[in-house]
Design an enzyme around this catalytic site. Structure first.
Site, mmCIF file in Angstrom:
data_model
loop_
_atom_site.group_PDB
_atom_site.id
_atom_site.type_symbol
_atom_site.label_atom_id
_atom_site.label_comp_id
_atom_site.label_asym_id
_atom_site.label_seq_id
_atom_site.Cartn_x
_atom_site.Cartn_y
_atom_site.Cartn_z
ATOM 1 C CG HIS A 246 -84.582 -25.918 41.386
ATOM 2 N ND1 HIS A 246 -84.541 -26.330 42.672
ATOM 3 C CD2 HIS A 246 -83.119 -25.429 40.992
ATOM 4 C CE1 HIS A 246 -83.115 -26.397 43.027
ATOM 5 N NE2 HIS A 246 -82.525 -25.966 42.019
ATOM 6 C CB SER B 218 -80.327 -23.695 43.179
ATOM 7 O OG SER B 218 -80.933 -24.440 44.243
#
Length: 228
Positions: free
Chosen positions: A139, A116
């Site tokens: 993501h 992330s």
């Protein structure tokens, strides 16, 4: 003569205690060859405090330390070790921007994972490594707490994702469109969007420079210091 030896021993013991305290409190230490070791572990904590039983990297600790590194004549380079699940977007980007703006040579090493918002931190250094089993998860931005279902909310999400993609693309060899494709992939993560890259896959995508371990990362810091 005996007093001199005692003073040396006392000084070494004091230095060792100080190093242990630095590791305990901030996960940071200055190595013998004037290289500062910064660890980014657990969850990156932002404006809200996480539970005390969680492993966290606090940005209010990291930012002043990076400023001190830039101002120090004793530190010649920085090695960043990452094993993080991600965390607060603003805090992660702040750390990334600070690392990217240092004049001292910097190298990152992704160990267990750099997921992330850990991805921008990993690519913010002058050179980056990942171990063979290291993972990176790319993501979309997720929001905790109450989300208002209004067009402005979705515009804010899009703006935040654009900031992250823009930073990553400008600090590595990956193409921005390809990064967005990886971010929005629907075929890999069950009930979620995104892509998991393991070791060499992150290198093949142009996100990380090289597969390697701690000896490779330290060697690269020395090379960059010597070149500078």
């Amino acid at each position: 003569m005996a007093n001199g030896n005692n003073d040396d021993k006392s000084g070494k013991d004091e230095k060792k205690e100080q190093q242990q305290e630095e590791i305990k409190e901030m996960g940071q230490i200055t190595l013998d060859h004037k290289i500062h070791l910064l660890t980014v572990i657990g969850e990156i904590e932002g404006h809200e405090c996480l539970p005390s039983n969680s492993k966290t990297t606090k940005y209010e600790h990291v930012l002043p330390q990076l400023a001190a590194i830039e101002d120090s004549n004793d530190i010649e380079g920085v090695l960043v070790l990452l094993n993080t699940v991600g965390g607060d977007v603003e805090a992660g980007l702040a750390i990334s921007e600070m690392l990217a703006s240092l004049s001292k040579p910097t190298v990152s090493l992704v160990l267990g994972g750099s997921h992330s918002i850990g991805v921008p931190i990993a690519v913010s250094t002058d050179y980056s490594f990942i171990v063979e089993t290291g993972t990176m998860v790319i993501h979309p931005v997720r929001m905790s707490g109450t989300v208002i279902g209004a067009p402005q909310t979705y515009d804010y999400f899009k703006q935040m994702q654009d900031r992250i993609l823009g930073f990553i693309a400008s600090h590595c060899d990956a193409n921005r469109d390809r990064l967005e494709e990886l971010m929005l992939d629907t075929g890999m993560l069950t009930k979620d969007l995104g892509t998991i890259l393991v070791g060499k896959q992150a290198v093949d995508e142009g996100i990380i420079n090289e597969v390697g371990g701690i000896k490779d990362a330290l060697k690269k810091v020395y090379e960059l210091i010597k070149a500078k």
